[in-house]
Design a protein around this motif. Structure first.
Motif, PDB file in Angstrom:
ATOM      1  N   VAL A 253       0.836  -1.204   0.000  1.00 39.36           N
ATOM      2  CA  VAL A 253       0.000   0.000   0.000  1.00 39.36           C
ATOM      3  C   VAL A 253       0.871   1.254   0.000  1.00 39.36           C
ATOM      4  N   HIS A 254       1.990   1.191   0.736  1.00 41.46           N
ATOM      5  CA  HIS A 254       2.875   2.358   0.770  1.00 41.46           C
ATOM      6  C   HIS A 254       3.491   2.607  -0.608  1.00 41.46           C
ATOM      7  N   GLU A 255       3.890   1.536  -1.274  1.00 39.25           N
ATOM      8  CA  GLU A 255       4.482   1.687  -2.615  1.00 39.25           C
ATOM      9  C   GLU A 255       3.433   2.193  -3.617  1.00 39.25           C
ATOM     10  N   LEU A 256       2.199   1.723  -3.452  1.00 40.52           N
ATOM     11  CA  LEU A 256       1.097   2.166  -4.306  1.00 40.52           C
ATOM     12  C   LEU A 256       0.907   3.676  -4.164  1.00 40.52           C
ATOM     13  N   TYR A 257       1.010   4.133  -2.919  1.00 38.99           N
ATOM     14  CA  TYR A 257       0.861   5.565  -2.646  1.00 38.99           C
ATOM     15  C   TYR A 257       1.992   6.362  -3.295  1.00 38.99           C
ATOM     16  N   MET A 258       3.228   5.912  -3.059  1.00 45.24           N
ATOM     17  CA  MET A 258       4.393   6.635  -3.591  1.00 45.24           C
ATOM     18  C   MET A 258       4.352   6.692  -5.123  1.00 45.24           C
ATOM     19  N   SER A 259       3.972   5.570  -5.745  1.00 47.13           N
ATOM     20  CA  SER A 259       3.990   5.513  -7.216  1.00 47.13           C
ATOM     21  C   SER A 259       2.809   6.258  -7.840  1.00 47.13           C
ATOM     22  N   SER A 260       1.809   6.644  -7.022  1.00 46.41           N
ATOM     23  CA  SER A 260       0.637   7.343  -7.566  1.00 46.41           C
ATOM     24  C   SER A 260       0.675   8.846  -7.302  1.00 46.41           C
ATOM     25  N   LYS A 261       1.688   9.300  -6.580  1.00 43.24           N
ATOM     26  CA  LYS A 261       1.731  10.718  -6.179  1.00 43.24           C
ATOM     27  C   LYS A 261       1.715  11.667  -7.384  1.00 43.24           C
ATOM     28  N   ALA A 262       2.490  11.312  -8.416  1.00 47.34           N
ATOM     29  CA  ALA A 262       2.550  12.193  -9.601  1.00 47.34           C
ATOM     30  C   ALA A 262       1.180  12.263 -10.278  1.00 47.34           C
ATOM     31  N   PHE A 263       0.499  11.114 -10.352  1.00 50.62           N
ATOM     32  CA  PHE A 263      -0.842  11.091 -10.952  1.00 50.62           C
ATOM     33  C   PHE A 263      -1.805  11.951 -10.141  1.00 50.62           C
TER      34      PHE A 263
END
Length: 439
Positions: free
Chosen positions: A165-175
């Motif tokens: 979930v943390h990686e999902l958050y980090m990878s979606s920040k730009a979007f």
């Protein structure tokens, strides 16, 4: 005459009250009235289900008429169901279609939930959002102190879930930042980590399986999620059977029961034959007396009880490793699993029996000595796990006294260990009987 009518009126009232002895009827609560109204405006026919806060299972649905096997429990029209199609037809659609690399169907749904929750009164989905849980008890939401009290295999999976979930958050920040034109506030405050955590848990715990055709604007992960208002209030029971699917003819998601359910009782569905560790990991709850539950034995525990001077020890371990026999070793309600006993039989082979290891994997009996040795070690492991579980339960009860804020989370982990303890005690009893039969 008057008197007797009053008595029957009282009787009827008492009967109606008795119908809710299992919990408190919530139908009259404003959020449920609004939800029902909203669903009706989207084509949902009022069914025989009523929202109730049950004493033992929490919020669920009660039936006002007896259900027989083969009855339709609920039929939810397509218009009421939240899918990636809903997301694409909202204001988020054009941003998703433009974004490269494409976002996953899961992130699209999470983004929609966060945006709609933030929109408050302006959201078309507000009546549904208002009845969603404010917090969840999946491992990703549990405090670190609580996660450390989980059984070892689950603890590992809990850490993986948190990382995911943390990686999902980090990878979606730009979007998320690309959505700034849609918001007056900074998107960082709208799409913060706890908002994503809540949205991810909402999808993960409440989604129904609905296959959608692959769209180019999404990444290649399967698009199979759908959120089903009202229907998602149905709780899980391992003891019922249902048939659930989207009906192409009626354009509705339907649930049919294969079990009976008495009038004024809670209606259950089955999420699958999951053990309690899986239920806690995926849905944040534990089912009592779950027939699918088992206690896992780690390879470390297994090897702790073997003679350290056994010259074939390493060879035995690699045989088990190569044949995938060091994982999924369990105790269940019917005692030690076949896999656990087979692994221990192989590890208990004497030097002069070692060449027979293939026969062990086929289920052959090698010698009375080997059988006896296996039972002795299995019983020792079982008693070790009982003591370990009792020790954790003691820790939990001390923490419950000191940490008022973690009471609910600790109660959940306690329920898991109490269920494990019951399984281990049952297994110890079975092993005791087997030992008496072989000596």
């Amino acid at each position: 005459m008057k008197k007797s009518r009053g008595r029957t009126g009282r009787k009827r009232r008492r009967k109606r009250l008795q119908s809710f002895v299992d919990g408190v009827n919530c139908s009259h609560k404003l959020e449920y009235i609004k939800l029902k109204k909203w669903l009706k405006s989207r084509g949902f026919e009022d069914s025989n289900l009523r929202p109730v806060q049950f004493w033992d299972t929490g919020r669920g649905l009660m039936t006002t008429k007896a259900l027989q096997a083969g009855d339709l429990v609920i039929s939810l029209p397509e218009k009421c169901i939240l899918t990636t199609g809903t997301v694409l037809s909202s204001g988020l659609g054009e941003y998703i279609m433009r974004w490269k690399p494409p976002v996953s169907p899961l992130i699209a749904l999470c983004t929609f939930l966060i945006a709609e929750k933030h929109a408050g009164e302006k959201s078309l989905w507000k009546p549904y959002l208002d009845v969603l849980p404010k917090t969840y008890t999946c491992p990703v939401c549990l405090e670190h102190d609580v996660v450390s009290l989980l059984p070892e295999p689950l603890r590992k999976k809990a850490q993986e879930q948190r990382t995911l979930v943390h990686e999902l958050y980090m990878s979606s920040k730009a979007f998320f930042s690309s959505l700034q034109p849609l918001f007056a506030e900074n998107t960082e405050t709208v799409f913060n980590y706890s908002a994503l955590q809540w949205a991810w848990c909402t999808v993960n715990t409440r989604t129904i399986y609905m296959k959608h055709s692959q769209r180019e604007c999404f990444s290649l992960e399967p698009d199979v999620y759908a959120l089903a208002p009202y229907l998602d209030l149905l709780n899980h029971s391992p003891n019922v059977q249902v048939k659930a699917a989207f009906n192409e003819q009626t354009r509705s998601y339907e649930i049919w029961t294969n079990s009976q359910c008495k009038k004024y009782k809670e209606v259950f569905i089955c999420y699958g034959p999951h053990d309690n560790q899986r239920l806690l990991l995926e849905y944040g709850f534990v089912a009592m007396n779950n027939p699918h539950s088992s206690v896992y034995v780690s390879p470390d525990t297994l090897l702790k009880y073997l003679p350290p001077l056994d010259k074939q020890r390493n060879a035995k371990i690699s045989i088990l490793k190569d044949r995938d026999f060091l994982g999924n070793l369990t105790f269940g309600w019917d005692g030690p699993s076949w896999r656990l006993l087979t692994a221990l039989k192989l590890l208990s082979l004497e030097a002069d029996e070692f060449t027979s290891w293939r026969r062990i994997l086929l289920g052959d009996v090698i010698s009375a000595r080997n059988e006896q040795q296996t039972l002795t070690i299995t019983a020792k492991i079982c008693h070790f796990l009982i003591e370990e579980t009792q020790h954790v339960l003691l820790q939990i009860s001390q923490l419950k006294r000191n940490k008022e804020n973690l009471k609910n989370q600790l109660a959940l982990v306690e329920a898991l260990h109490l269920e494990d303890l019951k399984i281990l005690q049952k297994s110890a009893e079975i092993l005791g009987n087997l030992n008496m039969a072989t000596t």
